[in-house]
Write a protein that holds these residues in place. Structure first.
Motif, PDB file in Angstrom:
ATOM      1  N   GLN A 136       0.809  -1.216   0.000  1.00  0.00           N
ATOM      2  CA  GLN A 136       0.000   0.000   0.000  1.00  0.00           C
ATOM      3  C   GLN A 136       0.848   1.274   0.000  1.00  0.00           C
ATOM      4  OE1 GLN A 136      -3.800   0.450   0.177  1.00  0.00           O
ATOM      5  NE2 GLN A 136      -3.145  -1.252  -1.091  1.00  0.00           N
ATOM      6  N   SER A 137       2.092   1.186   0.484  1.00  0.00           N
ATOM      7  CA  SER A 137       2.933   2.387   0.516  1.00  0.00           C
ATOM      8  C   SER A 137       3.967   2.408  -0.604  1.00  0.00           C
ATOM      9  CB  SER A 137       3.632   2.507   1.868  1.00  0.00           C
ATOM     10  OG  SER A 137       4.488   1.397   2.054  1.00  0.00           O
ATOM     11  N   THR A 138       3.822   1.529  -1.599  1.00  0.00           N
ATOM     12  CA  THR A 138       4.749   1.549  -2.735  1.00  0.00           C
ATOM     13  C   THR A 138       3.983   1.809  -4.025  1.00  0.00           C
ATOM     14  OG1 THR A 138       4.611  -0.840  -3.103  1.00  0.00           O
ATOM     15  CG2 THR A 138       6.367  -0.060  -1.650  1.00  0.00           C
ATOM     16  N   THR A 139       4.660   2.427  -4.961  1.00  0.00           N
ATOM     17  CA  THR A 139       4.064   2.674  -6.271  1.00  0.00           C
ATOM     18  C   THR A 139       5.035   2.275  -7.363  1.00  0.00           C
ATOM     19  OG1 THR A 139       4.910   4.939  -6.491  1.00  0.00           O
ATOM     20  CG2 THR A 139       2.781   4.689  -5.416  1.00  0.00           C
ATOM     21  N   GLN A 140       4.479   1.835  -8.473  1.00  0.00           N
ATOM     22  CA  GLN A 140       5.250   1.648  -9.701  1.00  0.00           C
ATOM     23  C   GLN A 140       5.178   2.983 -10.419  1.00  0.00           C
ATOM     24  OE1 GLN A 140       7.221  -0.616 -11.361  1.00  0.00           O
ATOM     25  NE2 GLN A 140       7.405   0.993 -12.873  1.00  0.00           N
ATOM     26  N   ALA A 141       6.301   3.645 -10.549  1.00  0.00           N
ATOM     27  CA  ALA A 141       6.345   4.960 -11.190  1.00  0.00           C
ATOM     28  C   ALA A 141       6.973   4.841 -12.570  1.00  0.00           C
ATOM     29  CB  ALA A 141       7.149   5.941 -10.346  1.00  0.00           C
ATOM     30  N   THR A 142       6.311   5.410 -13.558  1.00  0.00           N
ATOM     31  CA  THR A 142       6.837   5.471 -14.920  1.00  0.00           C
ATOM     32  C   THR A 142       6.645   6.896 -15.402  1.00  0.00           C
ATOM     33  OG1 THR A 142       6.202   3.172 -15.297  1.00  0.00           O
ATOM     34  CG2 THR A 142       6.646   4.522 -17.247  1.00  0.00           C
ATOM     35  N   GLY A 143       7.714   7.506 -15.892  1.00  0.00           N
ATOM     36  CA  GLY A 143       7.564   8.896 -16.294  1.00  0.00           C
ATOM     37  C   GLY A 143       8.674   9.396 -17.189  1.00  0.00           C
ATOM     38  N   VAL A 144       8.625  10.695 -17.397  1.00  0.00           N
ATOM     39  CA  VAL A 144       9.596  11.347 -18.266  1.00  0.00           C
ATOM     40  C   VAL A 144       9.988  12.697 -17.667  1.00  0.00           C
ATOM     41  CG1 VAL A 144       7.848  12.438 -19.750  1.00  0.00           C
ATOM     42  CG2 VAL A 144      10.110  11.928 -20.671  1.00  0.00           C
ATOM     43  N   LEU A 145      11.259  13.016 -17.795  1.00  0.00           N
ATOM     44  CA  LEU A 145      11.781  14.333 -17.443  1.00  0.00           C
ATOM     45  C   LEU A 145      11.978  15.077 -18.760  1.00  0.00           C
ATOM     46  CD1 LEU A 145      14.557  13.103 -14.981  1.00  0.00           C
ATOM     47  CD2 LEU A 145      12.273  13.938 -14.365  1.00  0.00           C
ATOM     48  N   ASP A 146      11.294  16.187 -18.932  1.00  0.00           N
ATOM     49  CA  ASP A 146      11.412  17.002 -20.141  1.00  0.00           C
ATOM     50  C   ASP A 146      12.304  18.181 -19.772  1.00  0.00           C
ATOM     51  OD1 ASP A 146      11.111  18.371 -22.500  1.00  0.00           O
ATOM     52  OD2 ASP A 146       8.934  18.590 -22.351  1.00  0.00           O
ATOM     53  N   LEU A 147      13.569  18.148 -20.220  1.00  0.00           N
ATOM     54  CA  LEU A 147      14.579  19.111 -19.756  1.00  0.00           C
ATOM     55  C   LEU A 147      15.028  20.078 -20.844  1.00  0.00           C
ATOM     56  CD1 LEU A 147      16.810  16.596 -17.789  1.00  0.00           C
ATOM     57  CD2 LEU A 147      15.285  18.302 -16.806  1.00  0.00           C
ATOM     58  N   LYS A 148      15.268  21.305 -20.416  1.00  0.00           N
ATOM     59  CA  LYS A 148      15.875  22.342 -21.255  1.00  0.00           C
ATOM     60  C   LYS A 148      16.858  23.084 -20.368  1.00  0.00           C
ATOM     61  CE  LYS A 148      11.654  22.901 -23.968  1.00  0.00           C
ATOM     62  NZ  LYS A 148      10.908  21.818 -23.353  1.00  0.00           N
ATOM     63  N   THR A 149      18.074  22.550 -20.275  1.00  0.00           N
ATOM     64  CA  THR A 149      19.066  23.124 -19.376  1.00  0.00           C
ATOM     65  C   THR A 149      20.459  23.090 -19.986  1.00  0.00           C
ATOM     66  OG1 THR A 149      20.066  22.941 -17.185  1.00  0.00           O
ATOM     67  CG2 THR A 149      19.286  20.913 -18.152  1.00  0.00           C
ATOM     68  N   ASN A 150      21.212  24.139 -19.759  1.00  0.00           N
ATOM     69  CA  ASN A 150      22.596  24.234 -20.228  1.00  0.00           C
ATOM     70  C   ASN A 150      22.740  23.916 -21.712  1.00  0.00           C
ATOM     71  OD1 ASN A 150      23.374  24.843 -17.572  1.00  0.00           O
ATOM     72  ND2 ASN A 150      23.636  22.685 -17.095  1.00  0.00           N
ATOM     73  N   GLY A 151      21.793  24.367 -22.514  1.00  0.00           N
ATOM     74  CA  GLY A 151      21.852  24.134 -23.951  1.00  0.00           C
ATOM     75  C   GLY A 151      21.548  22.709 -24.354  1.00  0.00           C
ATOM     76  N   MET A 152      21.117  21.875 -23.409  1.00  0.00           N
ATOM     77  CA  MET A 152      20.789  20.478 -23.712  1.00  0.00           C
ATOM     78  C   MET A 152      19.286  20.290 -23.562  1.00  0.00           C
ATOM     79  SD  MET A 152      23.963  18.461 -21.938  1.00  0.00           S
ATOM     80  CE  MET A 152      23.456  16.893 -22.610  1.00  0.00           C
ATOM     81  N   ASN A 153      18.618  20.098 -24.696  1.00  0.00           N
ATOM     82  CA  ASN A 153      17.171  19.898 -24.695  1.00  0.00           C
ATOM     83  C   ASN A 153      16.864  18.452 -25.032  1.00  0.00           C
ATOM     84  OD1 ASN A 153      17.029  22.652 -24.307  1.00  0.00           O
ATOM     85  ND2 ASN A 153      16.571  23.091 -26.442  1.00  0.00           N
ATOM     86  N   GLY A 154      15.934  17.850 -24.268  1.00  0.00           N
ATOM     87  CA  GLY A 154      15.534  16.484 -24.550  1.00  0.00           C
ATOM     88  C   GLY A 154      14.760  15.900 -23.395  1.00  0.00           C
ATOM     89  N   THR A 155      14.436  14.628 -23.524  1.00  0.00           N
ATOM     90  CA  THR A 155      13.692  13.934 -22.479  1.00  0.00           C
ATOM     91  C   THR A 155      14.494  12.748 -21.964  1.00  0.00           C
ATOM     92  OG1 THR A 155      12.565  12.450 -24.011  1.00  0.00           O
ATOM     93  CG2 THR A 155      11.478  14.554 -23.534  1.00  0.00           C
ATOM     94  N   ILE A 156      14.223  12.404 -20.706  1.00  0.00           N
ATOM     95  CA  ILE A 156      14.811  11.217 -20.077  1.00  0.00           C
ATOM     96  C   ILE A 156      13.659  10.418 -19.486  1.00  0.00           C
ATOM     97  CG2 ILE A 156      16.317  10.358 -18.246  1.00  0.00           C
ATOM     98  CD1 ILE A 156      17.951  12.961 -18.576  1.00  0.00           C
ATOM     99  N   SER A 157      13.510   9.169 -19.915  1.00  0.00           N
ATOM    100  CA  SER A 157      12.460   8.291 -19.397  1.00  0.00           C
ATOM    101  C   SER A 157      12.993   7.503 -18.209  1.00  0.00           C
ATOM    102  CB  SER A 157      12.008   7.308 -20.473  1.00  0.00           C
ATOM    103  OG  SER A 157      11.532   7.995 -21.600  1.00  0.00           O
ATOM    104  N   PHE A 158      12.109   7.228 -17.233  1.00  0.00           N
ATOM    105  CA  PHE A 158      12.518   6.474 -16.053  1.00  0.00           C
ATOM    106  C   PHE A 158      11.387   5.562 -15.597  1.00  0.00           C
ATOM    107  CE2 PHE A 158      10.585  10.348 -14.527  1.00  0.00           C
ATOM    108  CZ  PHE A 158       9.761   9.910 -13.502  1.00  0.00           C
ATOM    109  N   SER A 159      11.747   4.570 -14.786  1.00  0.00           N
ATOM    110  CA  SER A 159      10.765   3.646 -14.242  1.00  0.00           C
ATOM    111  C   SER A 159      11.341   2.994 -12.997  1.00  0.00           C
ATOM    112  CB  SER A 159      10.428   2.567 -15.278  1.00  0.00           C
ATOM    113  OG  SER A 159       9.397   1.736 -14.819  1.00  0.00           O
TER     114      SER A 159
END
Length: 190
Positions: free
Chosen positions: A103-126
């Motif tokens: 009950q206190s755990t989750t399966q997390a799936t997502g994406v980080l949409d980044l625009k930093t230091n001239g580097m634009n893109g996404t990073i997927s995680f799970s």
């Protein structure tokens, strides 16, 4: 092909194992490739960034055996200050476990949409994350892919709970990334 004595083979193995352990220690000490901060607000705050979408009309406490599906969309900042520059968004789907123990755990799936230091893109995680009062100070998630400046990235995300209140938390994300051209050597180290 010549023959090699067992002492030559053992000596070679010891040298390789010794070099490998030195490289592994060095890899464990390397700095993260990306460090970001995520601010999460939960209901009943206005403009909550994380909300449950299933079951409808969710009431606490949730009965055991009922999975809760939540979605979130929160800002990513460069520092742990709310006045820090926003450099992207984190979008996540979380599903809680259905047993009493889960009950206190989750399966997390997502994406980080980044625009930093001239580097634009996404990073997927799970990965599995702990929620509520049982949240450990540090958790790790797998980096499962990327686009743009982070194309085909893999690796891990070290997530540290910086502060937590009933309806708001700040998480520090340290991303240790590996790219296809670098992964072969890096995978030998870890």
């Amino acid at each position: 092909m010549g023959t090699y004595s067992s002492s030559t083979i053992l000596s070679t193995l010891f040298v390789l194992l010794g070099a490998s352990s030195l490289l592994t220690a060095n890899a464990a000490l390397r700095a993260p490739d990306v460090t970001i901060y995520i601010f999460r607000t939960n209901p009943p705050l206005p403009n909550a960034t994380a909300v449950a979408i299933y079951p409808p009309d969710l009431q606490s406490p949730v009965p055991v055996g009922v999975p809760v599906v939540a979605v979130s969309d929160q800002p990513i900042r460069l520092t742990a200050s709310e006045q820090s520059q926003i450099v992207g968004r984190q979008r996540v789907i979380r599903v809680t476990g259905i047993t009493q123990e889960d009950q206190s755990t989750t399966q997390a799936t997502g994406v980080l949409d980044l625009k930093t230091n001239g580097m634009n893109g996404t990073i997927s995680f799970s990965g599995i994350q702990t929620t509520g009062s049982n949240t450990p100070p540090v958790e790790e998630l797998g980096v499962t892919g990327g686009t743009g400046a982070y194309e085909s990235a893999s690796g891990r995300a070290r997530v540290t709970l910086i502060s937590s209140a009933a309806s708001k938390s700040i998480l520090k994300w340290e991303l240790y990334l590996c790219y296809p051209t670098l992964c072969k050597a890096d995978s030998l180290l870890n």
